[in-house]
Scaffold this active site. Structure first.
Site, PDB file in Angstrom:
ATOM      1  N   LYS A 175     -62.393-113.426 120.223  1.00 41.13           N
ATOM      2  CA  LYS A 175     -62.309-114.594 119.333  1.00 41.13           C
ATOM      3  C   LYS A 175     -63.002-115.761 120.010  1.00 41.13           C
ATOM      4  CE  LYS A 175     -60.399-115.709 115.312  1.00 41.13           C
ATOM      5  NZ  LYS A 175     -60.101-114.844 114.177  1.00 41.13           N
ATOM      6  N   GLY A 235     -58.056-122.148 101.356  1.00 42.53           N
ATOM      7  CA  GLY A 235     -59.438-122.020 101.822  1.00 42.53           C
ATOM      8  C   GLY A 235     -59.976-120.677 101.383  1.00 42.53           C
ATOM      9  N   ASN A 236     -60.824-120.103 102.210  1.00 42.48           N
ATOM     10  CA  ASN A 236     -61.443-118.829 101.863  1.00 42.48           C
ATOM     11  C   ASN A 236     -60.385-117.788 101.508  1.00 42.48           C
ATOM     12  OD1 ASN A 236     -63.495-116.835 101.697  1.00 42.48           O
ATOM     13  ND2 ASN A 236     -62.989-116.196 103.777  1.00 42.48           N
ATOM     14  N   GLY A 244     -52.200-122.764 102.003  1.00 40.26           N
ATOM     15  CA  GLY A 244     -53.606-122.713 102.421  1.00 40.26           C
ATOM     16  C   GLY A 244     -54.448-122.302 101.239  1.00 40.26           C
ATOM     17  N   GLY A 302     -56.823-118.044 101.247  1.00 40.61           N
ATOM     18  CA  GLY A 302     -55.759-118.399 100.309  1.00 40.61           C
ATOM     19  C   GLY A 302     -56.258-118.489  98.875  1.00 40.61           C
TER      20      GLY A 302
HETATM   21  P1  NAD Z   1     -60.439-121.918 105.684  1.00 35.77           P
HETATM   22  O1  NAD Z   1     -60.918-122.947 106.607  1.00 35.77           O
HETATM   23  O2  NAD Z   1     -61.346-121.445 104.622  1.00 35.77           O
HETATM   24  O3  NAD Z   1     -59.101-122.422 104.965  1.00 35.77           O
HETATM   25  C1  NAD Z   1     -58.011-122.936 105.628  1.00 35.77           C
HETATM   26  C2  NAD Z   1     -57.130-123.593 104.572  1.00 35.77           C
HETATM   27  O4  NAD Z   1     -55.912-124.016 105.155  1.00 35.77           O
HETATM   28  C3  NAD Z   1     -57.749-124.833 103.914  1.00 35.77           C
HETATM   29  O5  NAD Z   1     -57.438-124.825 102.535  1.00 35.77           O
HETATM   30  C4  NAD Z   1     -57.003-125.994 104.575  1.00 35.77           C
HETATM   31  O6  NAD Z   1     -56.944-127.119 103.737  1.00 35.77           O
HETATM   32  C5  NAD Z   1     -55.647-125.341 104.729  1.00 35.77           C
HETATM   33  N1  NAD Z   1     -54.794-125.972 105.712  1.00 35.77           N
HETATM   34  C6  NAD Z   1     -55.096-126.448 106.941  1.00 35.77           C
HETATM   35  N2  NAD Z   1     -53.987-126.960 107.513  1.00 35.77           N
HETATM   36  C7  NAD Z   1     -52.981-126.762 106.644  1.00 35.77           C
HETATM   37  C8  NAD Z   1     -51.599-127.054 106.638  1.00 35.77           C
HETATM   38  N3  NAD Z   1     -51.024-127.643 107.681  1.00 35.77           N
HETATM   39  N4  NAD Z   1     -50.881-126.696 105.560  1.00 35.77           N
HETATM   40  C9  NAD Z   1     -51.448-126.089 104.502  1.00 35.77           C
HETATM   41  N5  NAD Z   1     -52.731-125.804 104.441  1.00 35.77           N
HETATM   42  C10 NAD Z   1     -53.488-126.138 105.487  1.00 35.77           C
HETATM   43  O7  NAD Z   1     -59.907-120.703 106.597  1.00 35.77           O
HETATM   44  P2  NAD Z   1     -59.680-119.205 106.170  1.00 35.77           P
HETATM   45  O8  NAD Z   1     -60.879-118.440 106.531  1.00 35.77           O
HETATM   46  O9  NAD Z   1     -59.145-119.156 104.798  1.00 35.77           O
HETATM   47  O10 NAD Z   1     -58.541-118.777 107.221  1.00 35.77           O
HETATM   48  C11 NAD Z   1     -57.171-119.053 106.996  1.00 35.77           C
HETATM   49  C12 NAD Z   1     -56.331-118.192 107.909  1.00 35.77           C
HETATM   50  O11 NAD Z   1     -56.651-116.820 107.686  1.00 35.77           O
HETATM   51  C13 NAD Z   1     -56.558-118.425 109.410  1.00 35.77           C
HETATM   52  O12 NAD Z   1     -55.341-118.195 110.085  1.00 35.77           O
HETATM   53  C14 NAD Z   1     -57.543-117.332 109.776  1.00 35.77           C
HETATM   54  O13 NAD Z   1     -57.493-117.004 111.140  1.00 35.77           O
HETATM   55  C15 NAD Z   1     -57.027-116.225 108.898  1.00 35.77           C
HETATM   56  N6  NAD Z   1     -57.994-115.164 108.634  1.00 35.77           N
HETATM   57  C16 NAD Z   1     -59.189-115.437 108.029  1.00 35.77           C
HETATM   58  C17 NAD Z   1     -60.063-114.379 107.751  1.00 35.77           C
HETATM   59  C18 NAD Z   1     -61.341-114.584 106.996  1.00 35.77           C
HETATM   60  O14 NAD Z   1     -61.969-113.595 106.631  1.00 35.77           O
HETATM   61  N7  NAD Z   1     -61.759-115.806 106.723  1.00 35.77           N
HETATM   62  C19 NAD Z   1     -59.726-113.083 108.145  1.00 35.77           C
HETATM   63  C20 NAD Z   1     -58.505-112.851 108.761  1.00 35.77           C
HETATM   64  C21 NAD Z   1     -57.647-113.912 108.996  1.00 35.77           C
END
Ligand code: NAD
Length: 428
Positions: free
Chosen positions: A104, A218-219, A216, A221
């Site tokens: 990571k 983002g991508n 959440g 959620g």
């Molecule tokens: P992202 O940056 O696209 O989205 C993160 C989201 O979380 C945003 O909507 C942000 O506004 C929100 N956020 C941040 N702080 C917050 C809080 N305190 N309360 C509520 N919402 C909050 O990131 P992502 O890629 O969606 O990743 C989210 C999680 O999923 C992370 O833990 C990441 O490690 C995990 N993850 C992502 C992937 C992937 O393919 N992108 C794969 C496995 C795990």
């Protein structure tokens, strides 16, 4: 004192090691990252001045294959977080049986405060700084929080410039135009849906009556919400870093109107549009504004943490009412909180299984890059389904056999595979 996620990760490893009785020598190896890089990245800002950013790459274990894991751009990135995330990647790749180890990376930065040019220079600078230690056979980065397919394209281009030829297999999660793979952008969430549905079936929940809250947007959620909504599930609350929204008592009117169905859900397609226009989900018509803490404490059946780690801690675990938690974020529940949830009988589909869809389709992307032969989206998603469901069944079987939590069962399966590989490779 901030919670140290690496302590959490080590505790989870030790719990599994005790259960499966692994050698203390092997455990000692598994408790430590193989290599950690800390790099300084000087970037020329638009103002003309130089700013030095700090970045990390933790290469945790490569007994089963090259290191694999995302790169996070976030102001709170720190070495303990990166180490924990690299350990979780190791167990994640192992539990779903793909030929990777875990790694990571992260850079301490708030990318929202950078111009596009500054972001590009930082992305390229990070790859230059770690270029000797990564490669398609060594360590393959990918996107994570606040890193995007565009950033992956810059990183791939920079690495290719260093090598003097195209190396698409150096990173995954790339845009389709530069050898990404179809379906990758929603694969984490799609994988999450497969295990969610398996859990719903095992717990004999009525799919039509399930209320879901997602932290959440983002991508991960937002795609999770979108797919669940499209399948007819009721997503009643979602949130982002600014706060959350809960479907009003009166339900589906105005923008929330859902055509030709009795679905009692936020209209997720409209919420996505709204967030695109306004920057947040807050104030979406027909909803009540809530805090992230309130979202976690809602009287819902299923909670899907999809933001950052340590969302559920000893402080708020007592307020959780959901019966099923699907961890799409990495490490959203601390060890202490986890114990309490287990005591209460809450089923937690652990992160290393629930969010493995992203790395599985990343694996398919890498395979296609190496072969220079590209599959259709359907092939990626069909193969993803097979792996997710098989992995869920393996973990559920272990949970039932040993009468343990799903998390412990997932770790037992994952750690056992890595421990066996370490033993065989080292002649222990
Ligand atoms: P992202 O940056 O696209 O989205 C993160 C989201 O979380 C945003 O909507 C942000 O506004 C929100 N956020 C941040 N702080 C917050 C809080 N305190 N309360 C509520 N919402 C909050 O990131 P992502 O890629 O969606 O990743 C989210 C999680 O999923 C992370 O833990 C990441 O490690 C995990 N993850 C992502 C992937 C992937 O393919 N992108 C794969 C496995 C795990």
């Amino acid at each position: 004192m901030p919670i140290n996620p690496f302590k959490n990760a080590t505790q989870q490893l030790e719990n599994a090691a005790k259960l499966i009785n692994i050698d203390s020598d092997v455990l000692e190896i598994l408790k430590n990252p193989k290599r950690i890089l800390e790099v300084s990245i000087p970037i020329k800002m638009d103002s003309g001045c130089i700013k030095v950013f700090k970045g990390f790459r933790s290469q945790y274990n490569d007994a089963l294959g090259p290191f694999k894991g995302g790169i996070r751009f976030h102001p709170q990135v720190n070495i303990n977080e990166v180490k924990a995330l690299s350990a979780w990647m190791t167990w994640k790749c192992s539990v779903v049986g793909i030929p990777y180890g875990g790694g990571k990376g992260g850079v301490i930065v708030d990318p929202r405060k950078l111009s596009i040019g500054e972001l590009e220079r930082l992305s390229r600078g990070y790859i230059r700084a770690i270029s000797d230690f990564i490669g398609p056979e060594k360590d393959i980065p990918a996107p994570d929080v606040y890193t995007t397919p565009q950033i992956m394209a810059w990183m791939m281009d920079e690495f290719s410039n260093i090598k003097g030829y195209n190396v698409p297999s150096i990173v995954t999660g790339k845009p389709l135009e530069v050898r990404g793979t179809k379906g990758r952008k929603y694969s984490t969430s799609q994988g999450g849906v497969y295990v969610f549905e398996k859990a719903v079936e095992k717990l004999k929940m009525n799919p039509k009556k399930i209320n879901i809250a997602i932290q959440g947007f983002g991508n991960v959620g937002a795609f999770m919400a979108e797919i669940l909504f499209a399948l007819g599930y009721n997503v009643v609350a979602v949130s982002d870093s600014k706060g959350g929204i809960l479907l009003d008592e009166n339900g589906n009117s105005g923008k929330n109107k859902i055509k030709n169905t009795k679905q009692h859900s936020l209209n997720i397609m409209e919420v996505i549009k709204f967030k695109k226009d306004t920057g947040s989900v807050i104030d979406f018509p027909g909803t009540e504004t809530i805090t992230n803490e309130q979202l976690l404490a809602l009287d819902v059946d299923v909670l899907i943490p999809s933001a950052l780690e340590n969302a559920i801690t000893e402080k708020n675990v007592g307020k959780i009412k959901a019966k099923l938690i699907v961890e799409l974020a990495n490490g959203p529940i601390t060890s202490e909180a986890d114990k309490k949830l287990e005591k209460k009988g809450v089923i937690v589909v652990p992160d290393i299984l629930a969010n493995a869809g992203g790395v599985i389709v990343s694996y398919f992307e890498w395979v296609q890059n190496l072969q220079n032969y590209y599959w259709e989206e359907e092939e990626n998603i069909d193969k993803l389904k097979v792996i997710m469901e098989r992995s869920f069944d393996e973990v559920w079987g272990k949970k039932d056999n040993l009468d343990i939590s799903m998390r412990l069962a997932a770790y037992a399966v994952a750690v056992d595979r890595v421990a066996k590989a370490e033993k065989l490779r080292r002649g222990l």
